[in-house]
Motif scaffolding. Structure first.
Motif, PDB file in Angstrom:
ATOM      1  N   TRP A  81      45.911 -59.819  10.407  1.00 14.53           N
ATOM      2  CA  TRP A  81      46.079 -61.189  10.903  1.00 14.53           C
ATOM      3  C   TRP A  81      44.864 -61.660  11.697  1.00 14.53           C
ATOM      4  CZ3 TRP A  81      49.058 -64.989   9.438  1.00 14.53           C
ATOM      5  CH2 TRP A  81      50.224 -64.694   8.708  1.00 14.53           C
ATOM      6  N   GLU A  82      44.221 -60.745  12.434  1.00 14.51           N
ATOM      7  CA  GLU A  82      43.078 -61.197  13.236  1.00 14.51           C
ATOM      8  C   GLU A  82      41.888 -61.569  12.352  1.00 14.51           C
ATOM      9  OE1 GLU A  82      41.896 -58.260  16.144  1.00 14.51           O
ATOM     10  OE2 GLU A  82      41.964 -56.628  14.698  1.00 14.51           O
ATOM     11  N   LYS A  83      41.903 -61.160  11.083  1.00 10.75           N
ATOM     12  CA  LYS A  83      40.816 -61.517  10.168  1.00 10.75           C
ATOM     13  C   LYS A  83      41.210 -62.626   9.179  1.00 10.75           C
ATOM     14  CE  LYS A  83      37.482 -59.744  10.539  1.00 10.75           C
ATOM     15  NZ  LYS A  83      36.612 -58.602  10.368  1.00 10.75           N
ATOM     16  N   ARG A  84      42.453 -63.118   9.280  1.00  8.86           N
ATOM     17  CA  ARG A  84      42.970 -64.025   8.256  1.00  8.86           C
ATOM     18  C   ARG A  84      42.206 -65.346   8.147  1.00  8.86           C
ATOM     19  NH1 ARG A  84      45.243 -68.258   6.749  1.00  8.86           N
ATOM     20  NH2 ARG A  84      46.963 -68.464   5.281  1.00  8.86           N
ATOM     21  N   SER A  85      41.937 -65.981   9.301  1.00  3.36           N
ATOM     22  CA  SER A  85      41.307 -67.304   9.210  1.00  3.36           C
ATOM     23  C   SER A  85      39.868 -67.193   8.715  1.00  3.36           C
ATOM     24  CB  SER A  85      41.418 -68.074  10.523  1.00  3.36           C
ATOM     25  OG  SER A  85      40.583 -67.497  11.475  1.00  3.36           O
ATOM     26  N   LEU A  86      39.172 -66.135   9.137  1.00  4.46           N
ATOM     27  CA  LEU A  86      37.800 -65.932   8.630  1.00  4.46           C
ATOM     28  C   LEU A  86      37.832 -65.681   7.124  1.00  4.46           C
ATOM     29  CD1 LEU A  86      34.787 -65.692   9.274  1.00  4.46           C
ATOM     30  CD2 LEU A  86      35.145 -63.237   9.676  1.00  4.46           C
ATOM     31  N   ASP A 100      38.604 -53.253   0.737  1.00  4.08           N
ATOM     32  CA  ASP A 100      39.010 -51.854   0.594  1.00  4.08           C
ATOM     33  C   ASP A 100      40.279 -51.645   1.434  1.00  4.08           C
ATOM     34  OD1 ASP A 100      39.114 -49.047   0.550  1.00  4.08           O
ATOM     35  OD2 ASP A 100      36.971 -48.793   0.986  1.00  4.08           O
ATOM     36  N   ARG A 101      41.437 -51.653   0.803  1.00  4.49           N
ATOM     37  CA  ARG A 101      42.796 -51.560   1.383  1.00  4.49           C
ATOM     38  C   ARG A 101      43.236 -52.880   2.020  1.00  4.49           C
ATOM     39  NH1 ARG A 101      44.956 -46.729   0.972  1.00  4.49           N
ATOM     40  NH2 ARG A 101      43.681 -44.839   1.107  1.00  4.49           N
ATOM     41  N   TYR A 102      44.574 -53.132   1.887  1.00  2.00           N
ATOM     42  CA  TYR A 102      45.144 -54.387   2.406  1.00  2.00           C
ATOM     43  C   TYR A 102      46.629 -54.145   2.670  1.00  2.00           C
ATOM     44  CZ  TYR A 102      45.298 -59.584   2.639  1.00  2.00           C
ATOM     45  OH  TYR A 102      45.426 -60.902   3.028  1.00  2.00           O
ATOM     46  N   SER A 103      47.444 -55.186   2.597  1.00  2.00           N
ATOM     47  CA  SER A 103      48.857 -55.095   2.967  1.00  2.00           C
ATOM     48  C   SER A 103      49.635 -54.040   2.175  1.00  2.00           C
ATOM     49  CB  SER A 103      49.534 -56.443   2.764  1.00  2.00           C
ATOM     50  OG  SER A 103      48.887 -57.418   3.549  1.00  2.00           O
ATOM     51  N   TYR A 104      49.204 -53.789   0.935  1.00  2.00           N
ATOM     52  CA  TYR A 104      49.910 -52.799   0.104  1.00  2.00           C
ATOM     53  C   TYR A 104      49.799 -51.411   0.734  1.00  2.00           C
ATOM     54  CZ  TYR A 104      49.396 -56.831  -2.848  1.00  2.00           C
ATOM     55  OH  TYR A 104      49.405 -58.113  -3.304  1.00  2.00           O
ATOM     56  N   SER A 105      48.622 -51.095   1.294  1.00  2.00           N
ATOM     57  CA  SER A 105      48.477 -49.835   2.032  1.00  2.00           C
ATOM     58  C   SER A 105      49.426 -49.823   3.219  1.00  2.00           C
ATOM     59  CB  SER A 105      47.055 -49.669   2.583  1.00  2.00           C
ATOM     60  OG  SER A 105      46.131 -49.368   1.578  1.00  2.00           O
ATOM     61  N   GLY A 126      52.704 -64.390   4.662  1.00  2.00           N
ATOM     62  CA  GLY A 126      51.818 -65.469   5.092  1.00  2.00           C
ATOM     63  C   GLY A 126      50.341 -65.100   5.082  1.00  2.00           C
ATOM     64  N   LEU A 127      50.034 -63.815   4.958  1.00  4.22           N
ATOM     65  CA  LEU A 127      48.626 -63.443   4.746  1.00  4.22           C
ATOM     66  C   LEU A 127      48.218 -63.922   3.348  1.00  4.22           C
ATOM     67  CD1 LEU A 127      48.594 -59.794   6.190  1.00  4.22           C
ATOM     68  CD2 LEU A 127      47.449 -61.806   7.164  1.00  4.22           C
ATOM     69  N   LEU A 128      46.911 -64.042   3.111  1.00 10.85           N
ATOM     70  CA  LEU A 128      46.454 -64.502   1.797  1.00 10.85           C
ATOM     71  C   LEU A 128      46.773 -63.450   0.737  1.00 10.85           C
ATOM     72  CD1 LEU A 128      43.023 -66.023   2.867  1.00 10.85           C
ATOM     73  CD2 LEU A 128      45.180 -67.213   2.448  1.00 10.85           C
ATOM     74  N   ALA A 129      47.266 -63.911  -0.395  1.00 10.11           N
ATOM     75  CA  ALA A 129      47.568 -62.985  -1.494  1.00 10.11           C
ATOM     76  C   ALA A 129      46.296 -62.726  -2.291  1.00 10.11           C
ATOM     77  CB  ALA A 129      48.645 -63.576  -2.393  1.00 10.11           C
ATOM     78  N   PRO A 130      46.055 -61.481  -2.668  1.00  9.90           N
ATOM     79  CA  PRO A 130      44.879 -61.189  -3.486  1.00  9.90           C
ATOM     80  C   PRO A 130      44.948 -61.882  -4.849  1.00  9.90           C
ATOM     81  CG  PRO A 130      45.860 -59.152  -2.666  1.00  9.90           C
ATOM     82  CD  PRO A 130      46.804 -60.269  -2.332  1.00  9.90           C
ATOM     83  N   ASP A 131      43.784 -62.218  -5.404  1.00  8.79           N
ATOM     84  CA  ASP A 131      43.731 -62.726  -6.776  1.00  8.79           C
ATOM     85  C   ASP A 131      43.881 -61.583  -7.763  1.00  8.79           C
ATOM     86  OD1 ASP A 131      43.191 -65.611  -6.363  1.00  8.79           O
ATOM     87  OD2 ASP A 131      41.502 -64.795  -5.229  1.00  8.79           O
ATOM     88  N   VAL A 132      43.411 -60.415  -7.355  1.00 11.29           N
ATOM     89  CA  VAL A 132      43.608 -59.225  -8.178  1.00 11.29           C
ATOM     90  C   VAL A 132      43.671 -58.005  -7.270  1.00 11.29           C
ATOM     91  CG1 VAL A 132      41.135 -58.782  -8.654  1.00 11.29           C
ATOM     92  CG2 VAL A 132      42.860 -58.029 -10.299  1.00 11.29           C
ATOM     93  N   VAL A 133      44.558 -57.080  -7.613  1.00 11.87           N
ATOM     94  CA  VAL A 133      44.639 -55.781  -6.934  1.00 11.87           C
ATOM     95  C   VAL A 133      44.227 -54.720  -7.946  1.00 11.87           C
ATOM     96  CG1 VAL A 133      46.135 -54.094  -5.796  1.00 11.87           C
ATOM     97  CG2 VAL A 133      46.514 -56.547  -5.421  1.00 11.87           C
ATOM     98  N   LEU A 134      43.146 -54.013  -7.621  1.00  6.19           N
ATOM     99  CA  LEU A 134      42.672 -52.923  -8.481  1.00  6.19           C
ATOM    100  C   LEU A 134      43.273 -51.636  -7.930  1.00  6.19           C
ATOM    101  CD1 LEU A 134      38.979 -54.195  -8.432  1.00  6.19           C
ATOM    102  CD2 LEU A 134      40.656 -54.536 -10.287  1.00  6.19           C
ATOM    103  N   TYR A 135      44.292 -51.143  -8.602  1.00  6.93           N
ATOM    104  CA  TYR A 135      44.949 -49.918  -8.113  1.00  6.93           C
ATOM    105  C   TYR A 135      44.300 -48.719  -8.798  1.00  6.93           C
ATOM    106  CZ  TYR A 135      48.338 -46.427  -6.790  1.00  6.93           C
ATOM    107  OH  TYR A 135      48.923 -45.290  -6.265  1.00  6.93           O
ATOM    108  N   LEU A 136      43.586 -47.930  -8.002  1.00  5.96           N
ATOM    109  CA  LEU A 136      42.892 -46.759  -8.551  1.00  5.96           C
ATOM    110  C   LEU A 136      43.892 -45.612  -8.619  1.00  5.96           C
ATOM    111  CD1 LEU A 136      39.320 -46.948  -6.957  1.00  5.96           C
ATOM    112  CD2 LEU A 136      40.270 -48.145  -8.925  1.00  5.96           C
TER     113      LEU A 136
END
Ligand code: T5A
Ligand code: NA
Length: 213
Positions: A81-86, A100-105, A126-136
């Motif tokens: 959340w502290e990085k959301r607006s940026l 490298d890692r996001y809400s799914y982690s 309410g965080l931004l949803a990724p356009d693509v998630v690359l699951y390795l």
């Protein structure tokens, strides 16, 4: 035409997977690729250990401090959340973010500890949803062999098996499952194609969306 219009924006690209699946290696290579194309791009990672919240997380992960499981879950979320607006500003200005890692982690690791799955998802709404998630995708046993786990809290085979199961409950339409057991260069090539397509869609004005969509 250039494909760009007034709603043109950068893409939010997220890499996910077990510890040692190769996210950091591949994010770096993706950045180099995009820079080579002259496309504005930045590499981000969560946890972002540079903030004061991030420092609390870092000390927990390295076993220098103890925190209640719920508490650390909310710190990981606060760190996003502290990085959301940026994040929104950068995307709207046309910069693609390789993350490298996001809400799914956040959900996969905390629910693997036994916390309720829906409770874990809630603070991410309410965080931004990724356009693509690359699951390795890599078997936990194979990830464990790579350069050996360091001393961090979650780097244990039994726990990583549970995390892999949690991730399976998080798939949505934005996910691409990548076979991460292959050579670095093969994975790199596949990711370049996926991300190039994704960037084109965002340049054509695909609107930003929000978790959990
Ligand atoms: N966490 C994180 C939460 O619990 N909640 C949250 O909300 C978030 C965001 C720290 C921990 O925090 C947890 C998850 C994590 O346990 P981190 O700092 O990102 O997260 O730590 P890791 O993901 O564990 O980072 P690693 O560096 O261990 O893994 P990577 O980045 O996936 O892997 P990478 O690229 O460094 O590669 C690992 C090794 O494998 C080799 C590399 O050379 C390296 O030695 N390698 C390959 N070898 C063979 N073939 C390939 N294709 C290879 N690709 C890489
Ligand atoms: Na990493």
């Amino acid at each position: 035409s250039s494909g760009a219009n007034s709603d043109s924006r950068g893409a939010l690209v997220v890499l996910e997977g077990l510890d040692r699946c190769g996210k950091t290696t591949q994010s770096g290579r993706l950045l180099t690729y995009l820079e080579g194309l002259g496309h504005p791009a930045e590499l981000w990672r969560f946890p972002d250990r540079s903030t004061s919240v991030g420092q609390m997380i870092s000390s927990y992960l390295s076993n220098q401090s103890q925190l209640d499981d719920h508490t650390v879950h909310l710190l990981f979320s606060a760190n996003r959340w502290e990085k959301r607006s940026l994040m929104e500003t950068k995307l709207k200005s046309g910069t693609t973010l390789i993350v490298d890692r996001y809400s799914y982690s956040g959900v996969a690791f905390s629910s693997a500890k036994g916390l309720d799955f829906e409770w874990c998802k809630a603070p991410e709404i309410g965080l931004l949803a990724p356009d693509v998630v690359l699951y390795l995708n890599i078997p936990p046993e194979k990830a464990a062999e790579r350069g050996g786990y360091g001393g961090e809290r979650y780097e244990k085979l039994e726990f990583q098996r549970k995390v892999a199961q949690s991730y399976q409950n998080l798939h949505d339409a934005s996910w691409k499952i990548i076979d991460a057991s292959r050579p670095v260069e093969d994975i790199e090539k596949q990711l370049q194609e996926i991300v190039s397509d994704c960037i084109k869609t965002c340049q054509k004005g695909k609107p930003l969306s929000f978790l959990w969509s």
